[in-house]
Design a protein around this motif. Sequence first.
Motif, PDB file in Angstrom:
ATOM      1  N   GLN A 164      -0.118  11.085   3.908  1.00 35.89           N
ATOM      2  CA  GLN A 164      -0.509  11.674   5.185  1.00 35.89           C
ATOM      3  C   GLN A 164      -0.145  13.153   5.191  1.00 35.89           C
ATOM      4  O   GLN A 164       1.018  13.527   5.374  1.00 35.89           O
ATOM      5  N   LEU A 180      -5.337   6.263   1.764  1.00 35.49           N
ATOM      6  CA  LEU A 180      -4.817   5.307   0.790  1.00 35.49           C
ATOM      7  C   LEU A 180      -4.753   5.930  -0.603  1.00 35.49           C
ATOM      8  O   LEU A 180      -5.709   6.537  -1.074  1.00 35.49           O
ATOM      9  N   LEU A 228       3.612   7.160   3.129  1.00 35.22           N
ATOM     10  CA  LEU A 228       3.849   5.940   3.881  1.00 35.22           C
ATOM     11  C   LEU A 228       3.612   4.719   3.005  1.00 35.22           C
ATOM     12  O   LEU A 228       2.624   4.646   2.279  1.00 35.22           O
ATOM     13  N   GLY A 245      -5.005  12.053   9.216  1.00 34.87           N
ATOM     14  CA  GLY A 245      -4.699  10.640   9.170  1.00 34.87           C
ATOM     15  C   GLY A 245      -4.291  10.227   7.769  1.00 34.87           C
ATOM     16  O   GLY A 245      -4.579  10.924   6.793  1.00 34.87           O
ATOM     17  N   PRO A 246      -3.596   9.105   7.645  1.00 28.69           N
ATOM     18  CA  PRO A 246      -3.181   8.635   6.314  1.00 28.69           C
ATOM     19  C   PRO A 246      -4.383   8.325   5.428  1.00 28.69           C
ATOM     20  O   PRO A 246      -5.427   7.874   5.898  1.00 28.69           O
ATOM     21  N   TYR A 283       0.208   5.199   1.187  1.00 26.50           N
ATOM     22  CA  TYR A 283      -0.686   6.151   1.844  1.00 26.50           C
ATOM     23  C   TYR A 283      -0.057   7.539   1.784  1.00 26.50           C
ATOM     24  O   TYR A 283       1.157   7.693   1.877  1.00 26.50           O
ATOM     25  N   PHE A 320       4.035  -0.874   8.556  1.00 27.98           N
ATOM     26  CA  PHE A 320       4.342   0.386   7.900  1.00 27.98           C
ATOM     27  C   PHE A 320       5.835   0.676   7.927  1.00 27.98           C
ATOM     28  O   PHE A 320       6.541   0.327   8.884  1.00 27.98           O
ATOM     29  N   GLY A 321       6.291   1.394   6.903  1.00 24.11           N
ATOM     30  CA  GLY A 321       7.630   1.948   6.894  1.00 24.11           C
ATOM     31  C   GLY A 321       7.633   3.297   7.603  1.00 24.11           C
ATOM     32  O   GLY A 321       6.601   3.741   8.118  1.00 24.11           O
ATOM     33  N   GLN A 322       8.796   3.939   7.641  1.00 16.51           N
ATOM     34  CA  GLN A 322       8.918   5.210   8.338  1.00 16.51           C
ATOM     35  C   GLN A 322       8.526   6.400   7.471  1.00 16.51           C
ATOM     36  O   GLN A 322       8.509   7.529   7.939  1.00 16.51           O
ATOM     37  N   GLY A 323       8.204   6.156   6.228  1.00 16.98           N
ATOM     38  CA  GLY A 323       7.686   7.210   5.382  1.00 16.98           C
ATOM     39  C   GLY A 323       8.735   8.120   4.776  1.00 16.98           C
ATOM     40  O   GLY A 323       9.892   8.165   5.214  1.00 16.98           O
ATOM     41  N   THR A 324       8.312   8.849   3.761  1.00 17.21           N
ATOM     42  CA  THR A 324       9.125   9.893   3.129  1.00 17.21           C
ATOM     43  C   THR A 324       8.394  11.204   3.307  1.00 17.21           C
ATOM     44  O   THR A 324       7.233  11.330   2.922  1.00 17.21           O
ATOM     45  N   GLN A 354      -3.267   0.385  -3.794  1.00 19.71           N
ATOM     46  CA  GLN A 354      -3.012  -0.921  -3.191  1.00 19.71           C
ATOM     47  C   GLN A 354      -2.657  -1.912  -4.296  1.00 19.71           C
ATOM     48  O   GLN A 354      -3.373  -1.998  -5.302  1.00 19.71           O
ATOM     49  N   TYR A 390       0.847  -1.203   0.000  1.00 22.41           N
ATOM     50  CA  TYR A 390       0.000   0.000   0.000  1.00 22.41           C
ATOM     51  C   TYR A 390       0.880   1.249   0.000  1.00 22.41           C
ATOM     52  O   TYR A 390       1.924   1.271   0.651  1.00 22.41           O
TER      53      TYR A 390
END
Lengths: 117, 115
Positions: free
Chosen positions: B37, B45, B91, B42-43, B35, B106-110, B48, B33
């Motif tokens: 944010q 989508l 995310l 909130g995140p 997402y 989840f990853g730590q995001g960019t 997917q 996925y």
Amino acid sequence: AQTVTQSQPEMSVQEAETVTLSCTYDTSESDYYLFWYKQPPSRQMILVIRQEAYKQQNATENRFSVNFQKAAKSFSLKISDSQLGDAAMYFCAYRSPIHNAGNMLTFGGGTRLMVKP
Amino acid sequence: EAGVAQSPRYKIIEKRQSVAFWCNPISGHATLYWYQQILGQGPKLLIQFQNNGVVDDSQLPKDRFSAERLKGVDSTLKIQPAKLEDSAVYLCASSARGQLNTEAFFGQGTRLTVV
């Protein structure tokens, strides 16, 4: 479409005390999953607790528990014995039971929890 | 077990430029996925994937966003051209196929800043 609402933008709690975060949702489905995620400053979403809607018993994970009221479409998170490390953003999330939805989550707007020493 | 890896952690670009984000899911996870944010929200989508096929991209702004998951493993999300409102954390998450109550990791995001 499902919606998730968190009405408390910020909450604060004294260390070792108990705090409850609120969440309501709207759905026409009868079976679904609900989650609380924690997001610290590192930005990584961490699963705190999950609840299957078909289960009447409220989920519990150590100091974290939920109050799931299906008829009222309410799903609150209680944190007991709050610790400084609990300070973070908390997100309530909904997941549909439709198989093709996989793990697609609908999130609320979040509640920032501050823990005072 | 290694978690979901994302890069870069931060990116600053000017509007109308292009940018790409990379995600490596947990080994063996069939579902991936992306997402978005936005700060204070909130995140949401964006898209997917199940293996290398798209399951849901109904909220992906297709005029500027694109995503691919070649070979059903790594994924890339691209924005071209970027707008100021694209500033957000992106995310990536993955989950195993099978049980419906499988957890998404989840990853730590960019964090993207468009100036």
